[in-house]
Design an enzyme around this catalytic site. Structure first.
Site, PDB file in Angstrom:
ATOM      1  N   HIS A 167       1.000  -1.212  -0.035  1.00  0.00           N
ATOM      2  CA  HIS A 167       0.116   0.063  -0.119  1.00  0.00           C
ATOM      3  C   HIS A 167       1.016   1.310  -0.006  1.00  0.00           C
ATOM      4  CE1 HIS A 167      -3.396   2.805   0.501  1.00  0.00           C
ATOM      5  NE2 HIS A 167      -3.658   2.092   1.624  1.00  0.00           N
TER       6      HIS A 167
ATOM      7  N   HIS B  17      -0.901  -0.419 -11.817  1.00  0.00           N
ATOM      8  CA  HIS B  17      -1.828  -0.089 -10.797  1.00  0.00           C
ATOM      9  C   HIS B  17      -3.112  -0.732 -10.937  1.00  0.00           C
ATOM     10  CE1 HIS B  17      -4.191   2.273  -8.223  1.00  0.00           C
ATOM     11  NE2 HIS B  17      -3.083   2.913  -7.848  1.00  0.00           N
TER      12      HIS B  17
ATOM     13  N   ASP C 287       3.996   6.442  -6.967  1.00  0.00           N
ATOM     14  CA  ASP C 287       5.188   6.369  -6.286  1.00  0.00           C
ATOM     15  C   ASP C 287       6.587   6.179  -7.084  1.00  0.00           C
ATOM     16  OD1 ASP C 287       4.029   5.450  -3.881  1.00  0.00           O
ATOM     17  OD2 ASP C 287       3.204   3.614  -4.785  1.00  0.00           O
TER      18      ASP C 287
HETATM   19  C1  LIG Z   1       0.318  -2.421  -8.521  1.00  0.00           C
HETATM   20  C2  LIG Z   1       0.355  -3.854  -8.920  1.00  0.00           C
HETATM   21  C3  LIG Z   1       0.394  -4.596  -7.652  1.00  0.00           C
HETATM   22  C4  LIG Z   1      -1.283  -3.976  -9.651  1.00  0.00           C
HETATM   23  O1  LIG Z   1      -1.185  -5.441  -9.916  1.00  0.00           O
HETATM   24  P1  LIG Z   1      -2.519  -6.115 -10.614  1.00  0.00           P
HETATM   25  O2  LIG Z   1      -3.513  -4.881 -11.056  1.00  0.00           O
HETATM   26  O3  LIG Z   1      -2.848  -7.399  -9.771  1.00  0.00           O
HETATM   27  O4  LIG Z   1      -1.806  -6.350 -12.184  1.00  0.00           O
HETATM   28  P2  LIG Z   1      -1.205  -8.043 -12.514  1.00  0.00           P
HETATM   29  O5  LIG Z   1      -0.172  -8.456 -11.392  1.00  0.00           O
HETATM   30  O6  LIG Z   1      -2.337  -8.846 -12.729  1.00  0.00           O
HETATM   31  O7  LIG Z   1      -0.533  -7.603 -13.663  1.00  0.00           O
HETATM   32  C5  LIG Z   1      -0.940  -7.721 -14.994  1.00  0.00           C
HETATM   33  C6  LIG Z   1       0.065  -8.215 -15.960  1.00  0.00           C
HETATM   34  O8  LIG Z   1       1.321  -6.953 -15.882  1.00  0.00           O
HETATM   35  C7  LIG Z   1       2.606  -7.557 -15.494  1.00  0.00           C
HETATM   36  N1  LIG Z   1       3.132  -6.434 -14.317  1.00  0.00           N
HETATM   37  C8  LIG Z   1       2.239  -5.704 -13.518  1.00  0.00           C
HETATM   38  N2  LIG Z   1       3.059  -4.957 -12.875  1.00  0.00           N
HETATM   39  C9  LIG Z   1       4.249  -4.968 -13.372  1.00  0.00           C
HETATM   40  C10 LIG Z   1       5.374  -4.088 -13.235  1.00  0.00           C
HETATM   41  N3  LIG Z   1       5.435  -3.340 -12.521  1.00  0.00           N
HETATM   42  N4  LIG Z   1       6.447  -4.689 -14.012  1.00  0.00           N
HETATM   43  C11 LIG Z   1       6.359  -5.586 -14.832  1.00  0.00           C
HETATM   44  N5  LIG Z   1       5.553  -6.511 -15.035  1.00  0.00           N
HETATM   45  C12 LIG Z   1       4.435  -6.016 -14.318  1.00  0.00           C
HETATM   46  C13 LIG Z   1       2.119  -8.660 -14.714  1.00  0.00           C
HETATM   47  O9  LIG Z   1       3.202  -9.587 -14.476  1.00  0.00           O
HETATM   48  C14 LIG Z   1       1.137  -9.178 -15.643  1.00  0.00           C
HETATM   49  O10 LIG Z   1       1.775  -9.871 -16.710  1.00  0.00           O
HETATM   50  P3  LIG Z   1       1.127 -11.014 -17.423  1.00  0.00           P
HETATM   51  O11 LIG Z   1      -0.308 -10.768 -17.953  1.00  0.00           O
HETATM   52  O12 LIG Z   1       1.942 -11.742 -18.517  1.00  0.00           O
HETATM   53  O13 LIG Z   1       1.219 -12.303 -16.168  1.00  0.00           O
HETATM   54  C15 LIG Z   1       1.459  -4.075 -10.004  1.00  0.00           C
HETATM   55  O14 LIG Z   1       1.220  -3.428 -11.043  1.00  0.00           O
HETATM   56  C16 LIG Z   1       2.697  -4.132  -9.265  1.00  0.00           C
HETATM   57  O15 LIG Z   1       2.935  -4.968  -8.359  1.00  0.00           O
HETATM   58  N6  LIG Z   1       3.674  -2.907  -9.365  1.00  0.00           N
HETATM   59  C17 LIG Z   1       4.646  -2.560  -8.981  1.00  0.00           C
HETATM   60  C18 LIG Z   1       4.464  -2.317  -7.355  1.00  0.00           C
HETATM   61  C19 LIG Z   1       4.009  -0.912  -7.293  1.00  0.00           C
HETATM   62  O16 LIG Z   1       4.666   0.200  -8.030  1.00  0.00           O
HETATM   63  N7  LIG Z   1       2.937  -0.442  -6.652  1.00  0.00           N
HETATM   64  C20 LIG Z   1       2.417   0.646  -6.225  1.00  0.00           C
HETATM   65  C21 LIG Z   1       0.976   0.806  -6.594  1.00  0.00           C
HETATM   66  S1  LIG Z   1       0.564   2.397  -6.371  1.00  0.00           S
END
Ligand SMILES: CC(C)(COP(=O)(O)OP(=O)(O)OC[C@H]1O[C@@H](n2cnc3c(N)ncnc32)[C@H](O)[C@@H]1OP(=O)(O)O)[C@@H](O)C(=O)NCCC(=O)NCCS
Length: 437
Positions: free
Chosen positions: A268, A307, A363
């Protein structure tokens, strides 16, 4: 006009039901009538992590993740960040309208006169170890204020609530600054009522022996903008905690402490810290392509990208990028910016990221600014909690005034044992699942 109802055929019984659809939503309780017989409890919905469940109706914040839109009370975040002070936006979020000049003066005056901490609370803070994590100190100290203001339990008294709102918005920067000074072993600096909200925060953080703190206007404006961007974000994890804890009619101090605890987790409020670690690991601009290849090959993620809601450029990231330039003009460039810009440039043109709609989120640049301002990563989430206190309070107040309000209490699907008889201790055998305890 098409009917706003949903017809459901229960193939278990062949019974037919009609359920109202309102604002694209069906009421889960309307499904309870769907039963296989008189003994059946009725149909429930199962939605771990609230992936498709609206838990409330809210008029505070609007997000359209596909279009990259964020609005507080209808006003686009870009306009508020450009034209308002943080306290002006705080008033808007809490009361629903932008304040008149007189309303703003009163509001700023009330908050400014509630910035001081009770001396016993200051001593309470002194009891933490020298290396205590600032977020743990922040959460505990906010909770401790509940003992200083026991009248705050009277959550249905509007005037009483108003007073707690002044106190909380006024005191969170003081608590945050004291956690910072504590970690450095510096004496605490008392609030200065002549200064604006962010200038006073800077005063409490950084004043040393000078009689009056003179805040750099570019830095205090950048801090104000960062506060505006972080003030609310609809039903996120910590807002949901605020509403859930507040729904038991707990006082606002312990409720805010619980919401801040939710914010403290790396999924978060902690991602900006991870971005800095990643930029450190990359080390230099020329190593960015190799790092991106590694991410595409499935080794790790690009932190600060992607996101759950935004499938477009996070509008806050764009404003933060602009604010970063203002900060660096004063502090000198954070060398990590060059790496971040190169990462963004390559990722936004790369098929892997484009296809998955992965854009920089809030972030991605905020940690770089915080670091340029001199904060250690452990302080980042505390800096987030200060403005988010405004959002939590608005969500709490809206929840308390909602005629449909009840204590938040989800259902479960029970997967444990049916009834079984007690086994005396001498007859019990070691269970595989418990053996490792
Ligand atoms: C924010 C987050 C948790 C959202 O997750 P989500 O909505 O559940 O998205 P998913 O994990 O289903 O990702 C969808 C696809 O994009 C990829 N992906 C998502 N975020 C990614 C990232 N930051 N870098 C590389 N690949 C990423 C996933 O591996 C997935 O790929 P696939 O379809 O080949 O399996 C995720 O984007 C993430 O972990 N980002 C990095 C952490 C971050 O910056 N968090 C702050 C949020 S404000």
């Amino acid at each position: 006009m098409a009917k706003e109802t949903l017809r459901i055929l229960d193939e278990r019984t062949n019974a037919d039901y009609s359920v109202s659809v309102n604002k694209g939503t069906v009421r889960a309780m309307d499904l309870r009538q769907i039963k296989t017989g008189p003994e059946d409890f009725g149909l429930m919905t199962y939605d771990p992590a609230f992936m498709n469940t609206a838990s409330c109706q809210s008029a505070i914040t609007f997000i359209d993740g596909d279009k990259g839109i964020l609005r507080y009370r209808g006003y686009p975040i870009e306009q508020l960040a450009e034209k308002c002070t943080f306290l002006e936006v705080a008033y808007l979020i809490v009361y629903g309208e932008l304040p008149s000049e007189q309303e703003l003066r009163n509001w700023v005056n009330e908050i400014t006169h509630h910035t001081m901490l009770h001396e016993t609370t200051k001593r309470f803070l002194e009891g933490f170890r020298y290396d205590a994590h600032p977020m743990g100190m922040f959460i505990s100290t906010v909770a401790a204020l509940s003992t200083v203001y026991p009248e705050s339990r009277n959550v249905h008294d509007r005037e009483m609530r108003k007073l707690q709102i002044y106190r909380l918005i006024g005191k969170v920067p003081t608590i945050a600054a004291y956690t910072y000074r504590h970690s450095l072993g510096f004496p605490y600096v008392y609030p200065d009522n002549d200064l604006s909200y962010s200038e006073n925060f800077m005063n409490m953080l950084w004043r040393m022996t000078e009689p009056k703190y003179d805040a750099n206007p570019a830095l205090s404006r950048a801090l104000d903008i960062l506060f505006i961007l972080h003030a609310d974000h609809e039903q996120n994890c910590s807002a949901n905690v605020m509403r859930a804890v507040g729904s038991s009619q707990a006082d606002p101090y312990v409720s805010i402490a619980a919401a801040a605890a939710a914010l403290s987790g790396p999924l978060h409020g902690g991602a900006n810290e991870e971005v800095l670690k990643m930029l450190d690991e990359i080390g230099s601009k020329d190593r960015v392509p190799a790092y991106i290849d590694q991410v595409k090959a499935g080794h790790g993620k690009l932190m600060g990208f992607g996101h759950r809601i935004y499938k477009n450029y996070d509008p806050r990231a764009r404003i933060i990028k602009w604010a970063a330039d203002q900060v660096f003009a004063t502090t000198g460039k954070n060398p990590k910016l060059e790496i971040a810009l190169e990462l963004e440039r390559i990722a936004l043109g790369d098929e892997y990221f484009v296809k998955r709609k992965l854009y920089p989120n809030v972030d991605f640049y905020s940690g770089i600014i915080y670091q340029a301002l001199g904060f250690k990563p452990e302080m980042f989430t505390v800096l987030f909690a200060i403005p988010r206190t405004v959002g939590w309070l608005a969500q709490w107040q809206e929840m308390l005034e909602d005629p449909e309000r009840k204590i938040a209490r989800p259902r479960q699907i029970y997967t444990g044992y049916g009834e079984r008889n007690f086994v005396p201790i001498e007859k019990r055998t070691v269970q595989k699942s418990a053996a490792g305890q």
